[in-house]
Design a protein around this motif. Structure first.
Motif, short mmCIF file in Angstrom:
data_model
loop_
_atom_site.label_atom_id
_atom_site.label_comp_id
_atom_site.label_asym_id
_atom_site.label_seq_id
_atom_site.Cartn_x
_atom_site.Cartn_y
_atom_site.Cartn_z
N GLN A 62 0.83 -1.21 0.00
CA GLN A 62 0.00 0.00 0.00
C GLN A 62 0.86 1.25 0.00
OE1 GLN A 62 -3.01 0.27 -0.72
NE2 GLN A 62 -3.61 2.30 -0.06
N HIS A 63 2.01 1.19 0.64
CA HIS A 63 2.90 2.35 0.67
C HIS A 63 3.48 2.64 -0.72
CE1 HIS A 63 5.84 5.19 2.26
NE2 HIS A 63 6.75 4.56 1.55
N PRO A 99 -0.27 2.50 -3.90
CA PRO A 99 -1.51 2.68 -3.16
C PRO A 99 -2.77 2.30 -3.95
CG PRO A 99 -0.39 4.79 -3.51
CD PRO A 99 0.47 3.73 -4.08
N SER A 114 -7.03 2.37 -3.90
CA SER A 114 -8.11 3.18 -3.35
C SER A 114 -9.38 2.34 -3.37
CB SER A 114 -8.30 4.45 -4.19
OG SER A 114 -8.91 4.12 -5.43
N TRP A 173 -4.14 -7.30 0.96
CA TRP A 173 -3.84 -5.92 0.60
C TRP A 173 -5.11 -5.12 0.39
CZ3 TRP A 173 -1.28 -4.47 -4.70
CH2 TRP A 173 -1.00 -3.11 -4.72
N TRP A 174 -6.03 -5.64 -0.38
CA TRP A 174 -7.27 -4.90 -0.68
C TRP A 174 -8.07 -4.63 0.59
CZ3 TRP A 174 -12.03 -7.02 0.32
CH2 TRP A 174 -12.07 -8.39 0.54
N SER A 210 -6.85 -1.53 2.41
CA SER A 210 -6.84 -0.27 1.68
C SER A 210 -8.22 0.25 1.32
CB SER A 210 -6.03 -0.45 0.39
OG SER A 210 -6.70 -1.37 -0.45
#
Length: 171
Positions: free
Chosen positions: A2-3, A6, A8, A30-31, A34
């Motif tokens: 995410q860093h 990124p 959305s 990950w999803w 975020s």
């Protein structure tokens, strides 16, 4: 992830890797961290590049991962089905084996608006320890695609056969 890349709430990550492989970790989590969404590819579809292209198009997938060998088959179908026209795909990660410059160049011609990211990481790193974002102009004549720079919070070391750290720039 995410860093560096990124996501959305508008992003959709394709989950197509078996849960027994380390690459499934970022596809599964990950999803969720975020605010994005996931599309779980139906069982068996991960073996059929035409079905993967269909799913990416129909489900508005923005993020996917391929091992380079499957990426070539995916590109065959993406080119034949003109996926590049109007796709929502933003980024494709390639890892699990070396990414050939020929595959990277082909990717850039078939999907010029999509970022290709080469991920490197032994299983012991639990997915990727380094990333390299390809640039078709800069990488046009490379003989090998670099493994990139370490992810935030990680360090990479090049060791000799005796496990001594090598100075910067030494293979």
């Amino acid at each position: 992830m995410q860093h560096q890349f990124p996501l959305s709430e508008d992003d959709i990550v394709m989950v197509k890797t078996s849960f027994s492989f380390d690459a499934s970790v970022w596809q599964l989590f990950w999803w969720t961290l975020s605010g994005a969404s996931a599309y779980l590819l139906p069982p068996g579809w991960e073996k059929d590049p035409a079905l993967i292209v269909q799913a990416i198009h129909q489900e508005n997938v923005t993020t996917a991962h391929f091992i380079p060998a499957m990426l070539n088959s995916f590109l065959d179908q993406a080119e034949m089905l003109a996926l590049g026209d109007g796709t929502n795909l933003k980024r494709v990660f390639a890892g699990g084996e070396p990414l050939a410059p020929r595959t990277a160049a082909r990717f850039a011609s078939v999907l010029p608006q999509v970022s290709l990211i080469h991920g490197y990481g032994p299983t012991e790193a639990t997915v990727d320890a380094a990333f390299y974002v390809l640039d078709p102009e800069r990488d046009r004549d490379r003989l090998r695609i670099p493994i990139g720079k370490p992810v935030p919070g990680a360090r990479l070391y090049v060791l000799d056969p005796h496990l001594a750290v090598q100075p910067s720039g030494v293979a």
